[in-house]
Design a protein around this motif. Structure first.
Motif, short mmCIF file in Angstrom:
data_model
loop_
_atom_site.label_atom_id
_atom_site.label_comp_id
_atom_site.label_asym_id
_atom_site.label_seq_id
_atom_site.Cartn_x
_atom_site.Cartn_y
_atom_site.Cartn_z
N ASP A 1 0.57 -1.01 0.04
CA ASP A 1 0.12 -0.20 0.12
C ASP A 1 0.80 1.23 0.03
O ASP A 1 0.64 2.25 0.73
CB ASP A 1 -1.00 0.17 1.25
N LEU A 2 1.89 1.15 -0.56
CA LEU A 2 2.77 2.52 -0.96
C LEU A 2 2.57 2.84 -2.55
O LEU A 2 3.42 2.26 -3.06
CB LEU A 2 4.30 2.54 -0.55
N PRO A 3 1.64 3.52 -2.98
CA PRO A 3 1.85 4.09 -4.01
C PRO A 3 3.03 4.39 -4.61
O PRO A 3 3.67 5.25 -4.19
CB PRO A 3 0.74 4.98 -4.44
N VAL A 4 3.43 3.76 -6.09
CA VAL A 4 4.69 4.42 -6.49
C VAL A 4 4.53 4.95 -7.93
O VAL A 4 3.94 4.37 -8.68
CB VAL A 4 5.89 3.40 -6.52
N TYR A 5 5.08 6.03 -8.11
CA TYR A 5 4.56 6.70 -9.56
C TYR A 5 6.16 7.10 -10.07
O TYR A 5 7.00 7.17 -9.71
CB TYR A 5 3.84 7.84 -9.48
N PHE A 6 6.05 6.65 -11.40
CA PHE A 6 7.08 7.04 -12.14
C PHE A 6 7.06 7.81 -13.37
O PHE A 6 6.10 7.81 -14.29
CB PHE A 6 7.70 5.72 -12.71
N ALA A 7 7.79 9.02 -13.55
CA ALA A 7 7.85 9.80 -14.67
C ALA A 7 9.20 9.55 -15.47
O ALA A 7 10.44 9.49 -14.96
CB ALA A 7 8.05 11.14 -14.35
N HIS A 8 9.01 9.61 -16.77
CA HIS A 8 10.38 9.28 -17.60
C HIS A 8 11.27 10.47 -17.56
O HIS A 8 10.82 11.68 -17.65
CB HIS A 8 9.78 9.15 -19.00
N GLY A 9 12.48 10.25 -17.57
CA GLY A 9 13.62 11.35 -17.63
C GLY A 9 14.18 11.30 -18.92
O GLY A 9 13.93 10.28 -19.87
N CYS B 1 4.76 0.17 -10.18
CA CYS B 1 4.56 1.47 -10.23
C CYS B 1 3.51 1.72 -11.36
O CYS B 1 3.26 1.17 -12.36
CB CYS B 1 5.83 2.16 -10.17
N THR B 2 3.08 3.18 -11.25
CA THR B 2 2.19 3.90 -12.21
C THR B 2 3.00 4.48 -13.09
O THR B 2 3.78 5.56 -12.57
CB THR B 2 1.03 4.75 -11.56
N LEU B 3 3.10 4.54 -14.48
CA LEU B 3 3.89 5.50 -15.30
C LEU B 3 2.87 6.73 -15.22
O LEU B 3 1.77 6.87 -15.68
CB LEU B 3 3.89 4.95 -16.69
N LEU B 4 3.39 7.91 -15.19
CA LEU B 4 3.16 9.15 -15.43
C LEU B 4 3.07 10.01 -16.84
O LEU B 4 4.12 9.43 -17.46
CB LEU B 4 3.73 10.35 -14.60
N GLU B 5 2.28 10.84 -16.96
CA GLU B 5 2.44 11.58 -18.34
C GLU B 5 3.73 12.55 -18.20
O GLU B 5 4.14 12.87 -16.86
CB GLU B 5 1.15 12.20 -18.63
N THR B 6 4.21 13.25 -19.26
CA THR B 6 5.22 14.22 -19.30
C THR B 6 4.68 15.33 -18.26
O THR B 6 5.69 15.99 -17.57
CB THR B 6 5.47 14.76 -20.54
#
Length: 239
Positions: A71-79, A95-100
């Motif tokens: 139950d720790l939401p992890v979010y990832f944005a592309h670099g 994890c959940t991928l984020l938009e730019t």
């Protein structure tokens, strides 16, 4: 106390075992119990595709997956170094991928999240490169090549990028103020969190007659750092 954590620019690599160990400790000692963990790009020195075994990252990805199941939401944005991270990676570490450009509600404050490289519009050479490698055609062609070729190409691009950056002024490699303002207006917010520039700071300014804030995350080439956000405020902290 509720808290949300933001990190970026760890540049994890097999040649930097100390940072791998440091991040593993951060995940096991600091992150648990947080409301969310946001990784805003350049988690890796480079990423050549989700099919790369990358055994030196197994421990990190296993910890991320365990945290996400707890139950720790992890979010990832592309670099700019790991723009090839895909859905297989997201599933691997939970994890959940984020938009730019992603807007989140941070304890009642709408905040724009970005890696930050798209804001460096004065660096025309890099922006041209960025447009090329973000196309489906380039990515499909690159991912179709053997792993060994992709590794060699990534190393070459990294060396070229480092040499190019050294030859450019700080103004060129930093974000463009107008691009920052445009991004905030486009998303209807007055707070921005990003990484990429390796210049951690809190910048307060005025946007269309209202207070605005831009928070730059630290890299992990040294001791590392994190932005900790609570209902009471935001603070850049050392690891």
């Amino acid at each position: 106390m509720p808290q949300t954590l933001f990190i970026s620019d760890l540049h994890l690599d097999r040649d930097r075992p100390r940072t791998l160990e440091q991040f593993a400790r951060f995940l096991t000692e600091r992150a648990p119990g947080s409301d969310a963990l946001y990784i805003l790009g350049d988690l890796f020195e480079y990423w050549i595709g989700d099919d790369d075994p990358a055994p030196h990252l197994d421990e990190i990805l296993d910890i991320l997956h365990r945290l996400s199941r707890e139950d720790l939401p992890v979010y990832f944005a592309h670099g700019n170094r790991d723009f090839l991270v895909g859905e297989a990676f997201a599933e691997r570490c939970g994890c959940t991928l984020l938009e730019t450009e992603t807007v989140v509600d941070l304890y009642g404050t709408p905040v724009l999240l970005m890696h930050g490289d798209s804001l460096c519009t004065d660096d025309e050479e890099y922006m041209q490169f960025r447009r090329m490698v973000r196309t489906c055609q380039w990515q499909s062609a690159f991912l179709a090549r053997p792993l060994a070729e992709r590794h060699a190409e990534a190393e070459a691009m990294r060396a070229q990028s480092q040499a190019s950056t050294r030859s450019k002024s700080d103004r060129i490699t930093d974000v463009n103020p107008g691009a920052v303002e445009d991004a905030l207006r486009r998303n209807g917010v007055h707070t921005l969190i990003h990484g990429h520039t390796h210049r951690p700071a809190v910048h307060d300014f005025e946007l269309d007659g209202h207070p605005a804030r831009r928070i730059v995350l630290p890299d992990w080439y040294g001791d590392g750092g994190v932005l900790a956000c609570t209902p009471q405020g935001m603070a850049l902290q050392e690891i």
